[in-house]
Scaffold this active site. Structure first.
Site, short mmCIF file in Angstrom:
data_model
loop_
_atom_site.label_atom_id
_atom_site.label_comp_id
_atom_site.label_asym_id
_atom_site.label_seq_id
_atom_site.Cartn_x
_atom_site.Cartn_y
_atom_site.Cartn_z
CE LYS A 44 0.61 7.14 10.90
NZ LYS A 44 1.80 6.70 11.96
N GLY A 45 1.41 4.13 4.79
CA GLY A 45 2.45 3.84 3.97
C GLY A 45 1.94 4.38 1.97
CG ASP A 103 2.10 1.24 1.49
OD1 ASP A 103 0.82 0.45 1.56
OD2 ASP A 103 3.18 0.82 2.49
CD GLU A 106 3.74 -7.96 3.33
OE1 GLU A 106 4.76 -7.65 3.14
OE2 GLU A 106 3.44 -9.13 4.35
CG PHE A 155 10.64 -5.17 6.11
CD1 PHE A 155 9.04 -5.78 6.28
CD2 PHE A 155 10.30 -3.92 6.03
CE1 PHE A 155 8.24 -4.60 7.03
CE2 PHE A 155 9.57 -3.37 6.87
CZ PHE A 155 8.33 -3.42 6.71
CB VAL A 156 10.64 -2.28 0.68
CG1 VAL A 156 10.87 -3.68 -0.21
CG2 VAL A 156 8.99 -2.81 -0.26
CG ASP A 162 6.74 2.90 9.47
OD1 ASP A 162 5.53 1.78 8.08
OD2 ASP A 162 6.55 2.87 10.61
NE ARG A 168 5.17 6.41 8.37
CZ ARG A 168 4.20 5.46 8.24
NH1 ARG A 168 3.92 4.85 6.73
NH2 ARG A 168 4.01 4.91 9.03
P1 IMP Z 1 -1.52 -6.62 3.85
O1 IMP Z 1 -1.96 -6.60 2.30
O2 IMP Z 1 -3.40 -6.33 5.29
O3 IMP Z 1 -0.81 -8.07 4.48
O4 IMP Z 1 -0.92 -5.24 4.66
C1 IMP Z 1 0.21 -4.47 3.77
C2 IMP Z 1 0.12 -3.33 4.66
O5 IMP Z 1 1.81 -3.87 5.03
C3 IMP Z 1 0.65 -2.62 3.15
O6 IMP Z 1 -0.24 -1.42 3.38
C4 IMP Z 1 2.05 -1.76 4.51
O7 IMP Z 1 1.55 -1.26 5.13
C5 IMP Z 1 2.64 -2.65 5.54
N1 IMP Z 1 3.51 -3.43 4.81
C6 IMP Z 1 3.29 -4.76 4.14
N2 IMP Z 1 4.86 -4.74 3.50
C7 IMP Z 1 5.52 -4.23 4.15
C8 IMP Z 1 7.67 -3.65 3.59
O8 IMP Z 1 8.01 -4.53 3.43
N3 IMP Z 1 7.83 -2.93 4.38
C9 IMP Z 1 6.74 -1.59 4.28
N4 IMP Z 1 5.08 -1.92 4.87
C10 IMP Z 1 4.90 -3.02 4.47
MG MG Z 2 -0.49 0.49 4.02
#
Ligand code: IMP
Ligand code: MG
Length: 181
Positions: A44-45, A103, A106, A155-156, A162, A168
């Protein structure tokens, strides 16, 4: 400092700063000259970022098909980093150029999974656009072709992102500080 839901929120990236980066990224994307581009927002982000980036693409005369995929990752902080499709796209990506929009990049588990899925389905090329890149957190072998901001390891929230389903709707990216007295 803005106060939302009784919490002070420190603004990390303002709506204006985000808008400037969206226009810059759109110009970079336009310079690539895709011929049958499909952009896929990872829900959703990414919903607000994707909506703004797609409209910025219109300004530079990029006219993509727009699709959505909903992915869930199990324990994104863990070694496994397993990802599963909750809701898939409906269009064919075979022989097309795909731009994944998310979004935050990470650990990279989510976008690596999505990228490999589209390549398996025969996409000619799969690129990645993210608003925020937290490079210090990377575990998977993936990078973003278009990045809004290199984000420090906070953490944003806001602009689609969210914590516990809250925040959001904020038009900026922020960090949740303490309760208001
Ligand atoms: P990854 O790259 O698979 O670890 O996942 C990244 C996802 O984790 C992003 O698309 C977000 O949905 C969520 N996420 C990672 N860091 C944050 C944050 O600081 N705030 C909110 N969501 C986050
Ligand atoms: Mg995401």
């Amino acid at each position: 400092m803005p106060i939302v839901r009784g919490k002070q929120i420190e603004v990390l990236y303002s709506a204006k700063q985000i808008d400037e980066q969206n226009m810059r990224m759109a110009a970079e994307i336009a310079a690539q000259d895709y011929d049958n581009l499909i952009v896929i927002a990872v829900l959703k982000g990414s919903f607000i970022f994707a909506a703004d980036l797609i409209r910025a693409l219109h300004e530079v005369k990029v006219e993509p098909e727009v699709e959505f995929i909903s992915l869930a990752s199990y324990g994104s902080g863990t070694e496994a980093g397993e990802v599963r499709v909750l809701r898939d796209i409906e269009s064919e990506v075979k022989d097309r150029e795909v731009l994944l929009i998310d979004d935050i990049l990470e650990s990279g588990n989510t976008l690596k999974f999505a990228r490999e899925l589209m390549l398996e389905r025969g996409a000619r090329k799969v690129e990645v656009a993210v608003l925020l890149d937290k490079t210090s957190r990377r575990k998977a072998d993936i990078f973003a072709n278009y990045v809004g901001f290199n984000c420090p390891d906070y953490f944003v929230v806001g602009y689609g992102m969210d914590v516990g389903h809250a925040f959001r709707e904020l038009p900026f990216v922020g960090i949740v500080k303490g309760d208001v007295e």
